[in-house]
Scaffold this active site. Structure first.
Site, PDB file in Angstrom:
ATOM      1  N   GLY A   8       0.852  -1.196   0.000  1.00 14.87           N
ATOM      2  CA  GLY A   8       0.000   0.000   0.000  1.00 14.87           C
ATOM      3  C   GLY A   8       0.885   1.243   0.000  1.00 14.87           C
ATOM      4  O   GLY A   8       0.531   2.295   0.532  1.00 14.87           O
ATOM      5  N   GLY A  11      -0.198   4.861  -1.120  1.00 15.34           N
ATOM      6  CA  GLY A  11      -1.302   5.528  -0.416  1.00 15.34           C
ATOM      7  C   GLY A  11      -0.840   6.663   0.477  1.00 15.34           C
ATOM      8  O   GLY A  11       0.350   6.993   0.538  1.00 15.34           O
ATOM      9  N   ASP A  34       2.691  -1.973  -4.210  1.00 16.53           N
ATOM     10  CA  ASP A  34       1.280  -1.582  -4.321  1.00 16.53           C
ATOM     11  C   ASP A  34       0.689  -2.313  -5.512  1.00 16.53           C
ATOM     12  O   ASP A  34       1.418  -2.943  -6.280  1.00 16.53           O
ATOM     13  CB  ASP A  34       1.144  -0.047  -4.455  1.00 16.53           C
ATOM     14  N   ILE A  35      -0.626  -2.173  -5.676  1.00 18.13           N
ATOM     15  CA  ILE A  35      -1.285  -2.970  -6.716  1.00 18.13           C
ATOM     16  C   ILE A  35      -1.008  -2.430  -8.123  1.00 18.13           C
ATOM     17  O   ILE A  35      -0.974  -3.188  -9.081  1.00 18.13           O
ATOM     18  CB  ILE A  35      -2.806  -3.071  -6.438  1.00 18.13           C
ATOM     19  N   ASP A  50      -0.646  -7.560  -5.626  1.00 15.23           N
ATOM     20  CA  ASP A  50      -2.033  -7.558  -5.163  1.00 15.23           C
ATOM     21  C   ASP A  50      -2.021  -8.361  -3.862  1.00 15.23           C
ATOM     22  O   ASP A  50      -1.659  -9.537  -3.860  1.00 15.23           O
ATOM     23  CB  ASP A  50      -2.910  -8.237  -6.225  1.00 15.23           C
ATOM     24  N   TYR A 144     -16.213  -0.921   6.731  1.00 16.32           N
ATOM     25  CA  TYR A 144     -14.791  -0.656   7.055  1.00 16.32           C
ATOM     26  C   TYR A 144     -14.544  -0.929   8.540  1.00 16.32           C
ATOM     27  O   TYR A 144     -13.616  -1.659   8.904  1.00 16.32           O
ATOM     28  CB  TYR A 144     -14.499   0.803   6.696  1.00 16.32           C
TER      29      TYR A 144
HETATM   30  C1  AKB Z   1     -11.568   7.258   7.465  1.00 17.90           C
HETATM   31  O1  AKB Z   1     -12.052   8.389   7.659  1.00 17.90           O
HETATM   32  O2  AKB Z   1     -12.190   6.320   6.960  1.00 17.90           O
HETATM   33  C2  AKB Z   1     -10.154   7.004   7.936  1.00 17.90           C
HETATM   34  C3  AKB Z   1     -10.116   6.442   9.318  1.00 17.90           C
HETATM   35  C4  AKB Z   1     -10.455   7.279  10.473  1.00 17.90           C
HETATM   36  O3  AKB Z   1      -9.797   5.294   9.486  1.00 17.90           O
HETATM   37  N1  AKB Z   1      -9.399   8.231   7.870  1.00 17.90           N
END
Ligand code: AKB
Length: 323
Positions: A8, A11, A34-35, A50, A144
């Site tokens: 990554g 990023g 990175d990918i 990947d 997430y």
């Molecule tokens: C997000 O806003 O998704 C990220 C985090 C706080 O993990 N910056």
């Protein structure tokens, strides 16, 4: 001598972490991956990987004699909501691949130290929002956050079952100027500087009082590298550490910018990202990180604003000269 793989690397965090690690360990010992193709200049080694391709990962770790992996590839809170299945697959299977390689390497007598970032997104609407404790209610509402919480449990599992030396930080919103953020809820705190430096007003997608935990990139890099350098016996949390930098709301950030740019204007048009921000903590209790490996944030709001305005202005000037 450490041999370090940063996955990554193109990023927001990776692009700066690679330079910081190269300074500490020598550029020849840091392999950026990175990918896609390399997006940053620099002479160090680069691999296209990947993270879902475990065979290629295994081959590179063995061929390069890797001793430390920083696995930073992930979909963040906003982009994750656009494609939850992809977010789950990338965030979970990527981590599992790394942990499995670390387990195999350890069994073969070639231990691999792993850094994996968690996030304040592991917390949810029932978590105490102020001075959020290290151990508390965790009921994340984004894919997430759910993937990061599951990832934390996996990290602890691989440590206690297999002895994998995995370490993690629950990153707050990270503020930086070198490369753009990647689709998070805290991104407003970067975009606002680009607006202020190009003389534009800023329309904020969060409401004025949405206080969130944040950290300036130099502090985030230092936290990451200090955690990875600490003796293993000091790391008592193998899920992920709360790490506080500072906390502020959009209104407070705008006021701090206006102290230096009095003509800067902001208005507030909260959108779908407001619900995500509302489910996250406002501030974190990071006593465990302070006690275990000496964490101590250094950058406050006034210094952060001054430094961001200085550097984002330079970038804005360079772009307008190039146009
Ligand atoms: C997000 O806003 O998704 C990220 C985090 C706080 O993990 N910056």
């Amino acid at each position: 001598m450490e041999r370090i793989l940063v996955i990554g690397a193109n990023g927001q965090i990776g692009s700066e972490l690679v330079d910081a690690l190269a300074e500490q360990h020598g550029a020849e010992n840091v392999i950026a991956a990175d990918i896609g193709p390399r997006s940053l200049a620099g002479a160090r080694c680069y691999e296209t990987i990947d993270v879902l391709d475990s065979k290629r990962l295994t081959t590179i770790v063995a061929a390069q004699g890797i001793t430390q992996v920083y696995h930073l590839a992930a979909l963040l809170s906003v982009t994750g909501e656009q494609d939850p299945l992809r977010a789950w697959t990338l965030n979970m299977n990527g981590l599992l691949n790394i942990l499995e390689i670390a387990r195999e390497r350890k069994a073969a007598g070639k231990p691999l130290r792993v850094f994996w970032p968690s996030s304040i997104a592991v917390f949810g609407p029932h978590t105490p929002a102020v001075d959020t404790p290290q151990l508390t209610v965790m009921d994340p509402s984004t894919i997430y956050g759910i993937s990061k919480l599951a990832g934390e449990r996996l990290c602890e599992y691989y440590f206690s079952k297999y002895g994998v030396d995995v370490r993690s930080i629950r990153y707050p919103g990270i503020i930086s100027y070198k490369s753009p953020p990647g689709g998070g809820t805290t991104d407003y705190a970067i975009s606002i500087f680009h607006a202020a430096c190009s003389g534009a007003s800023y329309s904020c997608f969060l409401g004025p009082d949405s206080t969130l935990p944040m950290i300036y990139m130099p502090d985030a890099l230092r936290a990451t590298m200090e955690l990875m350098a600490a003796p293993a016996e000091q790391i008592r949390v193998r899920s992920s550490y709360n790490v506080a930098g500072l906390s502020f709301s959009p209104r407070e950030l705008a006021a701090a910018i206006q102290k230096q740019r009095p003509s800067f204007r902001i208005d507030y048009r909260p959108d779908h990202r407001q619900a995500i921000a509302d489910s996250w903590p406002q501030s974190l209790d990071d006593a465990a990180a302070r006690a275990d490996w000496g964490w101590n944030p250094q950058v406050g709001l006034a210094d952060l604003v001054e430094d961001m305005l200085l550097h984002v202005s330079k970038v804005t000037r360079l772009h307008s000269q190039a146009a």
